[in-house]
Write an enzyme that holds these catalytic residues in place. Structure first.
Site, PDB file in Angstrom:
ATOM      1  N   GLU A   1     -35.101 -28.205 -32.374  1.00 33.96           N
ATOM      2  CA  GLU A   1     -34.753 -29.045 -31.100  1.00 33.96           C
ATOM      3  C   GLU A   1     -35.260 -28.219 -29.788  1.00 33.96           C
ATOM      4  O   GLU A   1     -35.931 -28.634 -28.760  1.00 33.96           O
ATOM      5  CB  GLU A   1     -33.291 -29.053 -30.725  1.00 33.96           C
ATOM      6  CG  GLU A   1     -32.859 -30.446 -31.183  1.00 33.96           C
ATOM      7  CD  GLU A   1     -32.264 -30.929 -30.074  1.00 33.96           C
ATOM      8  OE1 GLU A   1     -33.096 -32.067 -29.527  1.00 33.96           O
ATOM      9  OE2 GLU A   1     -31.278 -30.903 -29.671  1.00 33.96           O
TER      10      GLU A   1
ATOM     11  N   THR B   1     -35.583 -34.672 -20.828  1.00 32.36           N
ATOM     12  CA  THR B   1     -34.469 -33.731 -20.847  1.00 32.36           C
ATOM     13  C   THR B   1     -34.769 -32.559 -19.975  1.00 32.36           C
ATOM     14  O   THR B   1     -33.944 -32.095 -19.138  1.00 32.36           O
ATOM     15  CB  THR B   1     -34.182 -33.011 -22.306  1.00 32.36           C
ATOM     16  OG1 THR B   1     -34.007 -34.259 -23.160  1.00 32.36           O
ATOM     17  CG2 THR B   1     -32.892 -32.187 -22.356  1.00 32.36           C
TER      18      THR B   1
HETATM   19  N1  HSE Z   1     -26.527 -31.502 -23.545  1.00 34.22           N
HETATM   20  C1  HSE Z   1     -28.001 -31.661 -23.478  1.00 34.22           C
HETATM   21  C2  HSE Z   1     -27.927 -32.282 -22.056  1.00 34.22           C
HETATM   22  C3  HSE Z   1     -28.284 -32.881 -24.312  1.00 34.22           C
HETATM   23  O1  HSE Z   1     -27.462 -33.132 -21.626  1.00 34.22           O
HETATM   24  O2  HSE Z   1     -29.058 -31.729 -21.339  1.00 34.22           O
HETATM   25  C4  HSE Z   1     -29.762 -33.181 -24.417  1.00 34.22           C
HETATM   26  O3  HSE Z   1     -30.315 -32.299 -24.909  1.00 34.22           O
END
Ligand code: HSE
Length: 291
Positions: free
Chosen positions: A120, A168
């Site tokens: 990831e 993201t």
């Molecule tokens: N917890 C992470 C975020 C999930 O919200 O940025 C996405 O990778």
């Protein structure tokens, strides 16, 4: 040859930023692996045109490297990239489970979580366990530096994915650097309420615990119409609404009879802001499964 179905996931659930996650019963990626002298990757399906097939740039290439398991890896995407539904995590989790089986590496499901998280990191820049943990282990997961705790639950969920792209990386840039003790106390209370709701399979408690006043309001600005979609979902019977992962999917908890109305209300609200959307009427489901 080994084939694995790896589910979409929803991270954070509001109050559990970077910690909570759930596996969704659908959509899912299908990953097929076959031993090969070096790793090659083929990607088909939803959003495949945006996914690199170069093993150095694809999430599954890093997983193959971590497991010392070169293979031809075929990924059929059911989870669109940049959706907030754990697209890269589904592929990384599916590859980790499939390659572990193909090469008989003998890792437990929990041991595969950090391995898939390294995959990831190739796309998100940081290794997060909150999507790969439920993608591998299923159910509701609490992923911390000490490991993963899992609760089996069957809460009905509606995931509404608009035709908007939120990366993201961008969504992490807007996360506030600090918070007040008042917000911290509220978040701890909500996270505990949500966890209790999962143990009791109670959509009301889960929904109540999804409220977050720290990260979600900052990220909502990246999703045009978020407040109206949230309001529409509540009016249609949702018990809790928040951003799924980094967005743009908006996820609602509800009872099974309310699912259809909640989904339609969310689609209508996005459309009134000029964004087409699709809805997944789903529920908390299993982790990656070997066919
Ligand atoms: N917890 C992470 C975020 C999930 O919200 O940025 C996405 O990778």
């Amino acid at each position: 040859m080994v084939t694995v179905r790896a589910p979409a996931t929803s991270a954070n659930l509001g109050s559990g930023f970077d910690v909570f996650g759930v596996a969704l019963s659908h959509p899912a990626d299908i990953i097929t692996v076959e031993k090969a002298p070096e790793t090659t990757i083929d990607v088909t399906g939803a959003g495949s045109e945006y996914i690199p097939e170069d093993p150095d740039k694809n999430t599954v290439g890093a997983v193959a490297e971590e497991l010392d398991a070169p293979a031809h890896i075929q990924i059929d995407k059911g989870v669109r990239p940049a959706s907030g539904l754990g697209s890269s995590a589904a592929s990384a989790a599916g590859a980790a489970v499939a390659l572990n089986e193909l090469y008989d590496r003998g890792h437990s499901r929990e041991e595969l979580v950090p391995i898939a998280a390294e995959g990831e990191a190739v796309v998100s820049g940081e290794a997060h366990d909150d999507n790969v943990a439920p993608a591998i282990m299923g159910g509701f997961t609490i992923a911390t530096d000490s490991g993963v705790t899992k609760v089996d639950a069957e809460i009905p969920l509606v995931a509404c994915l608009p035709e908007i792209v939120v990366s993201t990386r961008d969504a992490r840039r807007v996360v506030p650097e600090g918070t007040s003790v008042t917000h911290m106390v509220e978040t701890v209370g909500n996270a505990a309420t949500l966890t209790t709701g999962m143990h009791r399979d109670d959509p009301e408690l889960v929904g109540e615990g999804m409220y977050d006043s720290v990260v979600t309001p900052a990220r909502a600005k990246l999703i045009d119409g978020y407040d109206e979609v949230r309001e529409a979902a509540f009016e249609a019977g949702a018990t809790g609404v928040t951003i799924s992962g980094a967005g743009p999917t908006v996820i609602a908890a509800c009872t099974a009879p309310a699912q259809r109305d909640v989904g339609l209300a969310m689609i209508d609200a996005f459309e009134s802001h000029g964004a087409n959307a699709r809805v997944y009427q789903t529920k908390i489901g299993h982790g990656a499964r070997i066919f």
